[in-house]
Scaffold this active site. Sequence first.
Site, PDB file in Angstrom:
ATOM      1  N   ARG A 233       0.877  -1.165   0.000  1.00  6.99           N
ATOM      2  CA  ARG A 233       0.000   0.000   0.000  1.00  6.99           C
ATOM      3  C   ARG A 233       0.919   1.221   0.000  1.00  6.99           C
ATOM      4  NH1 ARG A 233      -3.522  -2.924  -1.367  1.00  6.99           N
ATOM      5  NH2 ARG A 233      -5.451  -3.435  -0.286  1.00  6.99           N
ATOM      6  N   GLU A 262      -4.128   7.856  -4.537  1.00  7.80           N
ATOM      7  CA  GLU A 262      -4.442   7.170  -5.800  1.00  7.80           C
ATOM      8  C   GLU A 262      -5.778   7.674  -6.317  1.00  7.80           C
ATOM      9  OE1 GLU A 262      -4.186   2.932  -5.210  1.00  7.80           O
ATOM     10  OE2 GLU A 262      -2.118   3.044  -4.541  1.00  7.80           O
ATOM     11  N   HIS A 281      -1.857   0.685  -9.747  1.00 11.73           N
ATOM     12  CA  HIS A 281      -2.378  -0.289  -8.767  1.00 11.73           C
ATOM     13  C   HIS A 281      -2.993  -1.501  -9.499  1.00 11.73           C
ATOM     14  CE1 HIS A 281      -4.045  -0.665  -4.421  1.00 11.73           C
ATOM     15  NE2 HIS A 281      -3.872  -1.855  -4.954  1.00 11.73           N
TER      16      HIS A 281
HETATM   17  P1  NAP Z   1      -0.028 -11.929   4.326  1.00 10.15           P
HETATM   18  O1  NAP Z   1       0.031 -13.337   3.855  1.00 10.15           O
HETATM   19  O2  NAP Z   1      -0.765 -11.621   5.584  1.00 10.15           O
HETATM   20  O3  NAP Z   1       1.481 -11.392   4.422  1.00 10.15           O
HETATM   21  C1  NAP Z   1       1.825 -10.227   5.080  1.00 10.15           C
HETATM   22  C2  NAP Z   1       3.189 -10.420   5.715  1.00 10.15           C
HETATM   23  O4  NAP Z   1       3.578  -9.213   6.363  1.00 10.15           O
HETATM   24  C3  NAP Z   1       3.213 -11.520   6.754  1.00 10.15           C
HETATM   25  O5  NAP Z   1       4.296 -12.353   6.481  1.00 10.15           O
HETATM   26  C4  NAP Z   1       3.403 -10.799   8.076  1.00 10.15           C
HETATM   27  O6  NAP Z   1       4.197 -11.619   8.914  1.00 10.15           O
HETATM   28  C5  NAP Z   1       4.131  -9.542   7.635  1.00 10.15           C
HETATM   29  N1  NAP Z   1       3.890  -8.413   8.551  1.00 10.15           N
HETATM   30  C6  NAP Z   1       2.707  -7.968   9.025  1.00 10.15           C
HETATM   31  N2  NAP Z   1       2.902  -6.911   9.831  1.00 10.15           N
HETATM   32  C7  NAP Z   1       4.232  -6.730   9.879  1.00 10.15           C
HETATM   33  C8  NAP Z   1       5.054  -5.796  10.570  1.00 10.15           C
HETATM   34  N3  NAP Z   1       4.524  -4.882  11.377  1.00 10.15           N
HETATM   35  N4  NAP Z   1       6.391  -5.873  10.371  1.00 10.15           N
HETATM   36  C9  NAP Z   1       6.920  -6.816   9.559  1.00 10.15           C
HETATM   37  N5  NAP Z   1       6.185  -7.714   8.879  1.00 10.15           N
HETATM   38  C10 NAP Z   1       4.868  -7.674   9.063  1.00 10.15           C
HETATM   39  O7  NAP Z   1      -0.680 -10.991   3.214  1.00 10.15           O
HETATM   40  P2  NAP Z   1      -0.584 -11.120   1.608  1.00 10.15           P
HETATM   41  O8  NAP Z   1      -1.742 -11.886   1.102  1.00 10.15           O
HETATM   42  O9  NAP Z   1       0.799 -11.533   1.228  1.00 10.15           O
HETATM   43  O10 NAP Z   1      -0.820  -9.570   1.225  1.00 10.15           O
HETATM   44  C11 NAP Z   1       0.055  -8.574   1.716  1.00 10.15           C
HETATM   45  C12 NAP Z   1      -0.445  -7.177   1.369  1.00 10.15           C
HETATM   46  O11 NAP Z   1      -0.249  -6.939  -0.019  1.00 10.15           O
HETATM   47  C13 NAP Z   1      -1.943  -6.946   1.573  1.00 10.15           C
HETATM   48  O12 NAP Z   1      -2.255  -6.616   2.914  1.00 10.15           O
HETATM   49  C14 NAP Z   1      -2.241  -5.798   0.621  1.00 10.15           C
HETATM   50  O13 NAP Z   1      -2.155  -4.556   1.288  1.00 10.15           O
HETATM   51  C15 NAP Z   1      -1.122  -5.899  -0.417  1.00 10.15           C
HETATM   52  N6  NAP Z   1      -1.665  -6.240  -1.753  1.00 10.15           N
HETATM   53  C16 NAP Z   1      -1.530  -5.335  -2.768  1.00 10.15           C
HETATM   54  C17 NAP Z   1      -2.004  -5.632  -4.020  1.00 10.15           C
HETATM   55  C18 NAP Z   1      -1.862  -4.673  -5.158  1.00 10.15           C
HETATM   56  O14 NAP Z   1      -2.755  -4.586  -5.989  1.00 10.15           O
HETATM   57  N7  NAP Z   1      -0.762  -3.955  -5.266  1.00 10.15           N
HETATM   58  C19 NAP Z   1      -2.640  -6.864  -4.261  1.00 10.15           C
HETATM   59  C20 NAP Z   1      -2.761  -7.753  -3.199  1.00 10.15           C
HETATM   60  C21 NAP Z   1      -2.268  -7.431  -1.953  1.00 10.15           C
HETATM   61  P3  NAP Z   1       4.080 -11.501  10.512  1.00 10.15           P
HETATM   62  O15 NAP Z   1       2.622 -11.546  10.844  1.00 10.15           O
HETATM   63  O16 NAP Z   1       4.872 -12.657  11.008  1.00 10.15           O
HETATM   64  O17 NAP Z   1       4.709 -10.201  10.848  1.00 10.15           O
END
Ligand code: NAP
Length: 321
Positions: A233, A262, A281
Site C-alpha cells: 500500500r 491514488e 495499482h
Molecule cells: P499476508 O500473507 O498476511 O502477508 C503479510 C506479511 O507481512 C506476513 O508475512 C506478516 O508476517 C508480515 N507483517 C505484518 N505486519 C508486519 C510488521 N509490522 N512488520 C513486519 N512484517 C509484518 O498478506 P498477503 O496476502 O501476502 O498480502 C500482503 C499485502 O499486499 C496486503 O495486505 C495488501 O495490502 C497488499 N496487496 C496489494 C495488491 C496490489 O494490488 N498492489 C494486491 C494484493 C495485496 P508476521 O505476521 O509474522 O509479521
Amino acid sequence: MKKIVAWKSLPEDVLAYLQQHAEVVQVHPAQHGTFVAALKDADGGIGSSVKISSAMLEGASRLKALSTISVGYDQFDVADLTRRGILLAHTPDVLTESTADTVFSLILASARRVVELAEWVKAGQWKHSIGPAHFGVDVQGKTLGIVGLGRIGGAVARRAALGFNMKVLYTNRSANAQAEQTYGARRVELAELLATSDFVCLQVPLTSETKHMIGAAELKSMKKNAILINASRGATVDEQALIEALQNGTIHGAGLDVFETEPLPADSPLLKMANVVALPHIGSATHETRHAMARNAAENLVAALEGTLAINIVNREVLKK
Ligand code: NAP
C-alpha cells in the site's frame, strides 16, 4: 429477502449468484449520500477500494457482514466493525500469484529500464546500437529483501530463488519456515535487509505499525544502487522521502504499484523520473484473477449471512459474540 449493497460493479455471473440469495442494490461510491442511505437497511455489503468509515455505518443496525474484494482491509476500521458485530471477509490466496507477477514485472522493468527504453524506441530515438548510457542492471543472482514474507511475499520469493537464482532475505514478526526451507530465505533485522539488498520489496499489510516504515532514514540506509519495489500500500512508504531519495541519488530507482494518493496526482514528481516505473495499482488486475476475487467475495458474503463462513474471516471475534 435479505438486502446486499454492492459498491463495486460485479461480473454478470457473480451478480446473478448474489441475486439468487438476496436483493442486490448497486451504488456508486461517489454518490456518498445514496451509498450511506442504502447501508441503513442492508444485511450485507460487498465492494473494494473505498474507505468505509464508522460514520457511514451509523444506524445500519441490520448489517451483519461486509465482504471486501481484496486481501488488504486497511480501508476498514476492523475494531469498530467488531464492536458493531459486523463480520469482515476478504479474499486471500486467489490473488497471490497474479500479484507476485506484478511485483516481479516491477523488479525486471526497473532493473532493465523496460518502460523508459520502450518509450525511447517509440519516440523514434533508436538510431544507433545502444551503449552504456542505456544499460540496466542484472536481476539474476542478486539479493532480494522482502519486507513481509507472507502469501504474496512467498510467491515472490519462489520466483526469485527458483527462477532467478537470487538470494532472499526477509523480515516478518514471525519466521516463515516454509520459505526458509524451500527458497533458502533468511530472516534478518530490517536494518540488515536494507543495508544488503539490491532490491527491497514491500509486501506488508498497511497498519499503524507499517505506516511509513520506509522513510528518509531507511532509504538512506539502503545501497546507493538499490531499487525499492512497493506493491503493498502506498502509505507503507513516506512518499515525500522517497521522492527526495530518488532526486538525490540516495537510491537507484523504484518500481511502484501503489501510492499515498491514488490515482497518482498529475503533478507528482514521480511521473517525471526516468528511474521510476509507476503502475496504476494493477497488483491483481488480470481478467481471471479479478473474476475469481469477485466470486470469492460473493461466496464469502452469502456464507457469512447464512452463518456458515469458516474461512477468509478478518475479525473472527465477531463469531464469539
Ligand atoms: P499476508 O500473507 O498476511 O502477508 C503479510 C506479511 O507481512 C506476513 O508475512 C506478516 O508476517 C508480515 N507483517 C505484518 N505486519 C508486519 C510488521 N509490522 N512488520 C513486519 N512484517 C509484518 O498478506 P498477503 O496476502 O501476502 O498480502 C500482503 C499485502 O499486499 C496486503 O495486505 C495488501 O495490502 C497488499 N496487496 C496489494 C495488491 C496490489 O494490488 N498492489 C494486491 C494484493 C495485496 P508476521 O505476521 O509474522 O509479521
